[in-house]
Write an enzyme that holds these catalytic residues in place. Structure first.
Site, PDB file in Angstrom:
ATOM      1  N   LYS A 194      -4.340  -3.643  -5.779  1.00 40.24           N
ATOM      2  CA  LYS A 194      -3.266  -3.724  -4.790  1.00 40.24           C
ATOM      3  C   LYS A 194      -1.951  -3.484  -5.519  1.00 40.24           C
ATOM      4  O   LYS A 194      -1.580  -4.235  -6.422  1.00 40.24           O
ATOM      5  CB  LYS A 194      -3.265  -5.098  -4.122  1.00 40.24           C
ATOM      6  CG  LYS A 194      -2.122  -5.259  -3.138  1.00 40.24           C
ATOM      7  CD  LYS A 194      -2.226  -6.543  -2.363  1.00 40.24           C
ATOM      8  CE  LYS A 194      -1.012  -6.702  -1.458  1.00 40.24           C
ATOM      9  NZ  LYS A 194      -1.055  -7.948  -0.716  1.00 40.24           N
ATOM     10  N   ARG A 204       5.748  -6.640   6.421  1.00 42.43           N
ATOM     11  CA  ARG A 204       6.565  -7.825   6.144  1.00 42.43           C
ATOM     12  C   ARG A 204       7.532  -8.098   7.292  1.00 42.43           C
ATOM     13  O   ARG A 204       7.860  -9.254   7.558  1.00 42.43           O
ATOM     14  CB  ARG A 204       7.291  -7.656   4.799  1.00 42.43           C
ATOM     15  CG  ARG A 204       6.299  -7.619   3.637  1.00 42.43           C
ATOM     16  CD  ARG A 204       6.974  -7.344   2.305  1.00 42.43           C
ATOM     17  NE  ARG A 204       5.982  -7.114   1.254  1.00 42.43           N
ATOM     18  CZ  ARG A 204       6.281  -6.696   0.030  1.00 42.43           C
ATOM     19  NH1 ARG A 204       7.539  -6.486  -0.308  1.00 42.43           N
ATOM     20  NH2 ARG A 204       5.325  -6.510  -0.858  1.00 42.43           N
ATOM     21  N   LYS A 216       7.308  -8.395  -6.048  1.00 41.94           N
ATOM     22  CA  LYS A 216       5.931  -8.822  -6.326  1.00 41.94           C
ATOM     23  C   LYS A 216       5.355  -8.135  -7.564  1.00 41.94           C
ATOM     24  O   LYS A 216       4.145  -8.102  -7.755  1.00 41.94           O
ATOM     25  CB  LYS A 216       5.063  -8.575  -5.083  1.00 41.94           C
ATOM     26  CG  LYS A 216       5.527  -9.368  -3.860  1.00 41.94           C
ATOM     27  CD  LYS A 216       4.490  -9.374  -2.731  1.00 41.94           C
ATOM     28  CE  LYS A 216       4.937 -10.284  -1.577  1.00 41.94           C
ATOM     29  NZ  LYS A 216       3.908 -10.377  -0.500  1.00 41.94           N
ATOM     30  N   GLU A 232      -9.385  -4.062 -13.253  1.00 44.23           N
ATOM     31  CA  GLU A 232      -9.469  -5.020 -12.146  1.00 44.23           C
ATOM     32  C   GLU A 232     -10.829  -4.929 -11.442  1.00 44.23           C
ATOM     33  O   GLU A 232     -11.389  -5.936 -11.016  1.00 44.23           O
ATOM     34  CB  GLU A 232      -8.335  -4.771 -11.131  1.00 44.23           C
ATOM     35  CG  GLU A 232      -6.938  -5.090 -11.658  1.00 44.23           C
ATOM     36  CD  GLU A 232      -6.616  -6.593 -11.639  1.00 44.23           C
ATOM     37  OE1 GLU A 232      -7.504  -7.409 -11.330  1.00 44.23           O
ATOM     38  OE2 GLU A 232      -5.458  -6.942 -11.948  1.00 44.23           O
ATOM     39  N   LYS A 247      -5.265  -0.374  -2.255  1.00 45.38           N
ATOM     40  CA  LYS A 247      -4.218  -0.503  -1.245  1.00 45.38           C
ATOM     41  C   LYS A 247      -2.867  -0.207  -1.864  1.00 45.38           C
ATOM     42  O   LYS A 247      -2.581  -0.761  -2.931  1.00 45.38           O
ATOM     43  CB  LYS A 247      -4.256  -1.945  -0.732  1.00 45.38           C
ATOM     44  CG  LYS A 247      -3.153  -2.297   0.239  1.00 45.38           C
ATOM     45  CD  LYS A 247      -3.222  -3.764   0.542  1.00 45.38           C
ATOM     46  CE  LYS A 247      -2.036  -4.089   1.426  1.00 45.38           C
ATOM     47  NZ  LYS A 247      -1.796  -5.491   1.522  1.00 45.38           N
ATOM     48  N   SER A 273       0.786  -0.513   6.544  1.00 43.71           N
ATOM     49  CA  SER A 273       1.779  -0.445   7.622  1.00 43.71           C
ATOM     50  C   SER A 273       2.735   0.734   7.461  1.00 43.71           C
ATOM     51  O   SER A 273       3.087   1.383   8.442  1.00 43.71           O
ATOM     52  CB  SER A 273       2.552  -1.759   7.680  1.00 43.71           C
ATOM     53  OG  SER A 273       3.164  -2.054   6.435  1.00 43.71           O
ATOM     54  N   TYR A 312      -4.503   0.562  11.064  1.00 44.20           N
ATOM     55  CA  TYR A 312      -3.949   0.172  12.358  1.00 44.20           C
ATOM     56  C   TYR A 312      -4.319   1.182  13.437  1.00 44.20           C
ATOM     57  O   TYR A 312      -4.130   0.923  14.614  1.00 44.20           O
ATOM     58  CB  TYR A 312      -2.415   0.018  12.249  1.00 44.20           C
ATOM     59  CG  TYR A 312      -2.053  -1.041  11.227  1.00 44.20           C
ATOM     60  CD1 TYR A 312      -2.083  -2.393  11.551  1.00 44.20           C
ATOM     61  CD2 TYR A 312      -1.747  -0.684   9.909  1.00 44.20           C
ATOM     62  CE1 TYR A 312      -1.798  -3.359  10.612  1.00 44.20           C
ATOM     63  CE2 TYR A 312      -1.458  -1.645   8.964  1.00 44.20           C
ATOM     64  CZ  TYR A 312      -1.494  -2.988   9.311  1.00 44.20           C
ATOM     65  OH  TYR A 312      -1.228  -3.949   8.376  1.00 44.20           O
TER      66      TYR A 312
HETATM   67  C1  PBG Z   1       0.145 -10.032   1.631  1.00 43.59           C
HETATM   68  C2  PBG Z   1      -0.318  -8.787   2.268  1.00 43.59           C
HETATM   69  C3  PBG Z   1       0.498  -7.669   2.436  1.00 43.59           C
HETATM   70  C4  PBG Z   1      -0.256  -6.737   3.133  1.00 43.59           C
HETATM   71  C5  PBG Z   1      -1.520  -7.299   3.379  1.00 43.59           C
HETATM   72  N1  PBG Z   1      -1.539  -8.582   2.811  1.00 43.59           N
HETATM   73  C6  PBG Z   1       1.920  -7.445   2.070  1.00 43.59           C
HETATM   74  C7  PBG Z   1       2.380  -7.738   0.728  1.00 43.59           C
HETATM   75  O1  PBG Z   1       1.627  -7.785  -0.242  1.00 43.59           O
HETATM   76  O2  PBG Z   1       3.584  -7.936   0.595  1.00 43.59           O
HETATM   77  C8  PBG Z   1       0.270  -5.404   3.536  1.00 43.59           C
HETATM   78  C9  PBG Z   1      -0.440  -4.688   4.609  1.00 43.59           C
HETATM   79  C10 PBG Z   1       0.336  -3.580   5.213  1.00 43.59           C
HETATM   80  O3  PBG Z   1       1.425  -3.189   4.760  1.00 43.59           O
HETATM   81  O4  PBG Z   1      -0.177  -3.041   6.203  1.00 43.59           O
HETATM   82  N2  PBG Z   1      -0.728 -10.856   1.006  1.00 43.59           N
END
Ligand code: PBG
Length: 323
Positions: A194, A204, A216, A232, A247, A273, A312
């Protein structure tokens, strides 16, 4: 000319024989946003997506099953008043997620329910882990509370637990906690690679979960890296992950490909997203043919090696494939 690649493209039948990848609704999981209110509240930066109340969620599940999408991934928009520095609401057994899981599984036992493990929707700091006074995100302390969160989700009936927090060692710790709790059949879908990505912005917004300070990058991966993703993968496999995820998806297809080659586990990819928002925004302006562009984006993710795609567009794509 002896070699004419076009011969295999000459008609639909020949193209179907030559096709190397495909899309099917069973390969999709649909992320959904929940909130405590009853209303369905549209999300501005994710046109077509909304925060759902209890009835809206059941309708969404029913519609997804009708469309052939057999799993939902739940993300809660937690009331600001319930957010604390330690994110305790994450392991409240009467919290929004456990209640929603129970309601879904009571009504649709055949639906696969995936729950997210991380503190960000519950934390007043907006980080996936516990934040020390000096701003560091604590690893081992966080893993302990993530285990509690996972156990509450499993007890509510979640089929798959998906840790998205990127703390070290959390997959193994959650696996042990689940086994000790009698949940050996509950699977772990690890957010293995991720990335610290700008493409999570609209998510968010949807959860009002952006970090209140900092970013992050001390726990999510550097977008420059792919070898690190393989490290990982190895760790999550050793720790007992049942599936590994990359992701975002579209901008990281090389990572999907590399992860595919490095593991025998099913590989998931999350069209996040921001990827959704880009496709939607261009489509709404009439700049892209939405159906064609979305199905192409999903096919590309499958071609790169993903067995499963979180998107989505899951329900819409399933309907497009059917029609
Ligand atoms: C947070 C989490 C995030 C997403 C899924 N779980 C956002 C982040 O890490 O800040 C993002 C999913 C998306 O953008 O569709 N644990």
């Amino acid at each position: 000319m002896r070699q004419r690649p076009r011969r295999n493209r000459r008609n639909g039948f020949l193209r179907a024989i030559a096709s190397e990848s495909n899309l099917a609704p069973e390969r999709f999981l649909a992320p959904v946003f929940l909130h405590e209110a009853d209303a369905t509240t549209p999300i501005a930066s994710m046109s077509g997506q909304a925060r759902l109340g209890p009835d809206g969620l059941l309708r969404e599940a029913e519609g997804a099953l009708e469309d052939g999408v057999r799993g939902l991934v739940l993300f809660p928009a937690v009331d600001e008043a319930k957010k604390t520095p330690t994110g305790n609401e994450a392991w409240n057994e009467d919290g929004l997620v456990p209640r929603s899981v129970r309601a879904l599984k009571a009504r649709f036992p055949e639906l696969t329910v995936v729950t997210d493990v991380a503190l960000d929707p519950y934390s007043s700091d907006g980080h996936d882990g516990l934040v020390a006074p000096d701003g560091r995100v604590l690893n081992d302390e966080t893993v302990r509370v993530l285990c509690r969160q996972a156990l509450v989700q499993a007890a509510a009936g979640a089929d798959i637990i998906a840790p998205s927090d990127m703390m070290d060692g959390r997959v193994g710790a959650i696996r042990d906690a689940l086994d000790q709790g009698g949940f050996e059949e509950v699977a772990i879908l690890a957010y293995t690679a991720k990335y610290a990505s700008a493409f999570y912005g609209p998510f968010r917004d949807a959860l009002d979960s952006a970090p209140r300070s900092g970013d992050k990058r001390t726990y999510q991966m550097d977008p420059a890296n792919v070898r690190e993703a393989l490290r990982e993968v190895r760790l999550d496999e050793e720790e007992g992950a049942d599936m590994v995820m990359v992701k975002p998806a579209g901008p990281y297809l090389d990572v999907v490909r590399a992860v595919r080659a490095a593991t025998t586990l099913p590989v998931a990819a999350y069209q996040v997203s921001g990827e959704y928002a880009m496709l939607r925004a261009a489509a709404e302006r009439g700049w892209l043919d939405e159906r064609a562009a979305v199905l192409e984006s999903l096919l590309a993710i499958r071609r790169a090696g993903a067995d499963l795609v979180l998107t989505y567009y899951a329900r819409q794509a399933a309907r497009w494939l059917r029609d």
